[in-house]
Design a protein around this motif. Structure first.
Motif, mmCIF file in Angstrom:
data_model
loop_
_atom_site.group_PDB
_atom_site.id
_atom_site.type_symbol
_atom_site.label_atom_id
_atom_site.label_comp_id
_atom_site.label_asym_id
_atom_site.label_seq_id
_atom_site.Cartn_x
_atom_site.Cartn_y
_atom_site.Cartn_z
ATOM 1 N N UNK A 12 49.203 -5.601 23.276
ATOM 2 C CA UNK A 12 48.212 -5.839 22.251
ATOM 3 C C UNK A 12 48.512 -5.058 20.837
ATOM 4 N N UNK A 13 49.359 -3.906 21.211
ATOM 5 C CA UNK A 13 49.619 -3.281 19.763
ATOM 6 C C UNK A 13 50.907 -4.183 19.151
ATOM 7 N N UNK A 14 51.877 -4.646 19.835
ATOM 8 C CA UNK A 14 52.597 -5.482 19.657
ATOM 9 C C UNK A 14 52.499 -6.704 18.996
ATOM 10 N N UNK A 15 51.455 -7.265 19.447
ATOM 11 C CA UNK A 15 51.131 -8.389 18.943
ATOM 12 C C UNK A 15 49.874 -8.417 17.914
ATOM 13 N N UNK A 57 46.042 16.053 26.801
ATOM 14 C CA UNK A 57 47.173 16.267 27.659
ATOM 15 C C UNK A 57 46.559 16.126 29.422
ATOM 16 N N UNK A 58 45.446 16.594 29.464
ATOM 17 C CA UNK A 58 44.907 16.523 30.875
ATOM 18 C C UNK A 58 44.408 14.990 31.282
ATOM 19 N N UNK A 59 43.599 14.413 30.368
ATOM 20 C CA UNK A 59 43.035 13.043 30.543
ATOM 21 C C UNK A 59 44.146 12.132 30.714
ATOM 22 N N UNK A 60 45.341 12.198 29.874
ATOM 23 C CA UNK A 60 46.323 11.200 30.238
ATOM 24 C C UNK A 60 46.874 11.125 31.486
ATOM 25 N N UNK A 61 46.901 12.417 32.210
ATOM 26 C CA UNK A 61 47.450 12.263 33.354
ATOM 27 C C UNK A 61 46.614 11.537 34.537
ATOM 28 N N UNK A 62 45.497 11.317 34.281
ATOM 29 C CA UNK A 62 44.668 10.646 35.053
ATOM 30 C C UNK A 62 44.444 9.078 34.487
ATOM 31 N N UNK A 95 46.572 7.793 16.966
ATOM 32 C CA UNK A 95 47.928 6.806 16.931
ATOM 33 C C UNK A 95 48.955 7.330 18.141
ATOM 34 N N UNK A 96 48.929 8.815 18.321
ATOM 35 C CA UNK A 96 49.959 9.278 19.212
ATOM 36 C C UNK A 96 49.279 9.224 20.397
ATOM 37 N N UNK A 97 48.027 9.068 20.676
ATOM 38 C CA UNK A 97 47.435 9.061 22.125
ATOM 39 C C UNK A 97 47.610 7.653 22.497
ATOM 40 N N UNK A 98 47.402 6.694 21.616
ATOM 41 C CA UNK A 98 47.496 5.361 21.967
ATOM 42 C C UNK A 98 49.078 5.058 22.308
ATOM 43 N N UNK A 99 49.861 5.320 21.542
ATOM 44 C CA UNK A 99 51.300 5.417 21.731
ATOM 45 C C UNK A 99 51.700 5.680 23.346
ATOM 46 N N UNK A 100 50.834 7.089 23.810
ATOM 47 C CA UNK A 100 51.098 7.283 25.091
ATOM 48 C C UNK A 100 50.876 6.494 26.269
ATOM 49 N N UNK A 101 49.463 6.056 25.976
ATOM 50 C CA UNK A 101 48.937 4.978 26.912
ATOM 51 C C UNK A 101 49.598 3.792 27.103
ATOM 52 N N UNK A 102 50.071 3.267 25.802
ATOM 53 C CA UNK A 102 50.838 2.112 25.787
ATOM 54 C C UNK A 102 52.231 2.023 26.752
ATOM 55 N N UNK A 103 52.916 3.137 26.741
ATOM 56 C CA UNK A 103 53.915 3.559 27.616
ATOM 57 C C UNK A 103 53.610 3.311 29.136
ATOM 58 N N UNK A 157 40.600 -1.998 26.925
ATOM 59 C CA UNK A 157 41.391 -2.866 27.770
ATOM 60 C C UNK A 157 40.912 -3.942 28.325
ATOM 61 N N UNK A 158 39.729 -3.818 28.496
ATOM 62 C CA UNK A 158 38.970 -4.971 29.341
ATOM 63 C C UNK A 158 38.585 -5.845 27.993
#
Length: 775
Positions: A675-678, A525-530, A659-667, A631-632
């Motif tokens: 990349x997820x969609x393709x 939760x903390x890392x996602x904020x940054x 899976x959940x973390x990646x969805x949150x980052x994708x948002x 991402x790079x």
């Protein structure tokens, strides 16, 4: 009604104190759920196997729905503990002197006895419906060869590494099995159900025992082996040089070859025992060699209680085969933990009972270290007075794997791949340090286990039981490390990986499936904020600066490892310790292992087609370190496969969490989203629930993805995955191994210091390149 087999106490010279209470939690575990038993009653040992179902707790990840207006929970996800049932196979080996007490114990503790079935093999099973001995032997051998890593080994005396273990292979056929019991049976095994006894000998273990008892004052088998290990056979055997005054070069005979067993007159018990052992072992070795050559078989396995890890026996057989084949035959010694246990009843009306066990044999299994002794088999070299009564029992437990595990297709040579970097049996200083290290870390693990279940008042009691069990295993290893060599069924070669896995299994045994779940939630939760701030800062750098910053970010993220005591102490004492502080902890270049310049030059070339990234920790590591790096790669046109643990281990990120973390980052990030969609970024579970990584036991789906995506870059991150394991792994494609050394002792041994960096970029040398580089 169950049938119980008894051996007449008059057949044994030993008696059993009937007042002894056999602890079910230590020996006959989960007996109340067992319905099918198999017993092999030999001349001196009884081997018992039974099949049971086990109920245990597992951690399940569930994402919160934050889109509804009613959503009030700020957490991204929750981890719930649920009950699951799995199948388990139990093996127990004990001396026949204990059989009456053991069988009485089993009978007294069986419930619903009308549903219990016992089948038996062995010479002592003549009073019951016996199973076919040879079929039992081959079925058991095939099962163990496929399912227990480091059970088969090559033995080379007087070398730096005497025991060279073999990894499990999906294709084990054909092979020659030389089973040495009272006599010797030699079996050609061509498939799961196709085998033939092609020869044998009446001169075997029983010969050694019987003649040894006549020639010496020693009557027990173990004591004869101990006696033989101290003897000098040259006092009894006539050598080539005794006849010819030296070697006989024209015949290829060296002077120290035995020309005539017992050709001299001698009376020392130890020398006669040694001569007898040499005579029998040489005979068996020559027979094995001849049959292997006759049937064109290169893999020879030796089993049976006569071998039992005894160095003199193994060395003599190896020497014999090397002599008669001129070192052209690759020989593997195989030490059975349990022999000749079979699960298919002979009569057709028992088919319905046998089918679950037949299925169990065909499915993949893993050793459950929590319930396996791996410590209690006794070396023949140990003084009999040192043998504790509990030491007469060996246990092995195996659990069913829900998903099939296979080799990583990119291993350069799967047959020679060894995941572990250091064998702690051979490396005494490393063994002593790591045993101390794991014991010192116990308090922290217990604390986390209790904290992970705040609503369960009995958690503290269970955590204390975990502490006692795991500490006992560590202390046993410290005082009797060589015992492992004579019972590799549970551990094989002792390594940091096996110690970590044993700890995880013990935690699960006491229903702590995910002790670090709360920490992972908080840090994620903390890392996602940054995340967005970190990506924006990277995008503001030049291309050259960004490549170095991305690598440095992965390394800094890897510092956040609760499995390392030096780090956990910092994280406990300084809650404000964050990503930027971790970067400052890293050593400056040049790093301890530094291939960054080569990696940077590679990045100037065409992009990789697809990268496989084995990720490590939750929180800062995966979110602020790995995902910007991924991402790079995606931005360069490289597809990425993220492989994460199937189940929890320390604070490592699991596939469900990722899976959940990646969805949150994708948002938050269009690059990740597209990349997820393709389908250019995919997440796959590795099949592991360990802080380390065994590339020979990966999820079959992951292996399929590797083939389909034409992976040309493998990235392995973390101390457990890239240092303790796979440091020397050779792959058939480019690879990156990145880790921060978070252990002072290990850093010092590698020539570095705490928070030294390993950045190892490797390119396989193809045959074409190899030829071009050859002068």
């Amino acid at each position: 009604m169950a049938e119980f087999v008894r051996v007449d106490s008059s057949t044994s010279s030993h008696t059993m104190d009937k007042s002894i209470t056999l602890p079910p939690d230590e020996i006959f575990r989960n007996l109340e759920n067992a319905k099918r038993f198999a017993i092999d009653i030999g001349g001196s040992l009884t081997k018992l196997a039974y099949y049971s179902t086990v109920q245990h707790k597992v951690a399940k990840v569930r994402s919160f729905d934050h889109t509804s207006k009613e959503a009030t929970n700020d957490n991204l996800y929750e981890i719930s503990v649920q009950e699951e049932v799995t199948a388990r196979l139990h093996f127990i080996k004990f001396e026949n002197a204990y059989i009456e007490t053991c069988l009485d114990f089993i009978k007294d503790h069986l419930v619903n006895t009308d549903t219990k079935v016992i089948k038996a093999t062995g010479g002592g099973a003549h009073k019951v419906d016996k199973e076919d001995e040879m079929t039992c032997l081959i079925k058991g051998c095939n099962f163990v060869l496929r399912n227990i890593p480091h059970e088969a080994f090559v033995f080379a005396k007087h070398t730096e590494s005497e025991y060279r273990f073999q990894t499990t292979q999906p294709d084990i056929f054909p092979y020659l099995l030389v089973n040495i019991g009272s006599g010797v049976s030699i079996v050609k095994v061509e498939s799961e159900d196709t085998f033939e006894r092609i020869g044998g000998s009446s001169i075997g273990g029983g010969t050694f025992w019987g003649l040894g008892a006549l020639l010496t004052k020693t009557k027990r088998f173990d004591e004869l082996l101990q006696l033989a290990s101290k003897g000098q056979h040259t006092s009894v055997d006539m050598l080539v040089k005794d006849i010819y005054g030296g070697s006989y070069g024209s015949l290829g005979l060296t002077g120290d070859l035995i020309a005539s067993s017992f050709g001299k007159s001698a009376t020392a018990d130890k020398d006669m025992a040694k001569s007898l052992l040499h005579m029998i072992s040489n005979d068996i070795g020559q027979l094995a060699c001849l049959y292997a050559k006759m049937h064109n078989l290169s893999r020879v396995y030796f089993g049976g209680f006569f071998i039992r890890g005894h160095p003199v026996t193994m060395h003599t057989i190896t020497y014999s085969i090397n002599f008669f084949t001129k070192a052209n035959c690759y020989v593997i010694f195989y030490l059975f933990f349990v022999c000749r246990v079979k699960f298919r009843p002979c009569s057709s009306d028992m088919k319905a009972i046998s089918e679950p066990l037949e299925l169990f044999l065909k499915e993949q299994r893993r050793t459950n270290y929590a319930g396996s002794s791996g410590l209690m088999s006794v070396s023949p070299d140990m003084n009999p007075m040192q043998r504790a009564r509990s030491g007469t029992f060996d246990m092995l437990e195996m659990d069913r794997l829900e998903r099939k595990l296979v080799n990583l297709p990119l291993l350069q040579d799967a047959s020679s791949y060894i995941p572990d970097t250091v064998d702690l049996i051979e490396d005494a200083p490393a063994r002593e340090y790591w045993l101390f290290c794991f014991e010192e870390a116990l308090d922290g693990v217990v604390k986390r286990a209790v904290a992970s279940q705040p609503d369960m008042p009995e958690a503290a009691e269970r955590a204390e039981k975990f502490r006692q069990k795991y500490r006992h295993k560590l202390q046993t290893l410290r005082h009797q490390p060589l015992v492992l060599l004579f019972s590799p069924s549970a551990y094989g070669s002792l390594t940091v990986r096996s110690l970590l896995d044993t700890r995880e299994h013990c935690l699960n045994e006491f229903n702590f499936p995910d002790p670090y779940c709360k920490i992972k939630q908080q840090e994620n939760d903390m890392a996602l904020k940054y995340y967005q701030k970190a990506v924006k800062a990277l995008d503001g750098l030049s291309w050259e600066q960004r490549q170095f910053a991305l690598v440095r970010g992965v390394l800094a993220g890897n510092v956040f490892d609760w499995g390392a005591k030096a780090v956990s102490d910092v994280l406990e004492s300084d809650p404000e310790f964050g990503f930027e502080q971790a970067k400052r902890q890293l050593e400056e270049r040049p790093w301890l292992i530094d291939s960054y310049d080569q990696w940077f030059e590679r990045l100037k070339g065409p992009p990789h087609k697809c990268a496989l990234f084995f990720v490590d920790n939750s929180g800062v590591d995966i979110i602020l370190g790995v995902m910007p790096f991924v991402r790079e790669l995606l931005s360069r046109g490289t597809e990425v496969v993220l492989a994460s643990n199937s189940g929890p281990a320390l604070n490592d990120v699991t596939n469900g969490e990722l899976q959940i973390l990646t969805e949150s980052i994708a948002a938050m990030d269009p690059v990740i989203q597209s990349s997820l969609e393709e389908d250019r970024l995919i997440l796959v579970q590795s099949g592991s629930s360990s802080p380390c990584l065994d590339l020979s036991r990966l999820d079959k789906v992951l292996a399929m993805v590797v083939r389909e995506r034409n992976i040309d870059l493998v990235i392995i991150e973390g101390m457990g995955r890239a240092i303790h394991t796979n440091y020397y792994a050779m792959l058939s494609c480019e690879s990156l191994k990145m880790a921060v050394i978070k252990n002072s002792w290990l850093a010092d041994r590698l020539g570095g210091k705490l928070f030294s960096v390993v950045f190892k970029y490797e390119v396989p040398i193809t045959d074409h390149l190899s030829a071009a580089l050859t002068p």
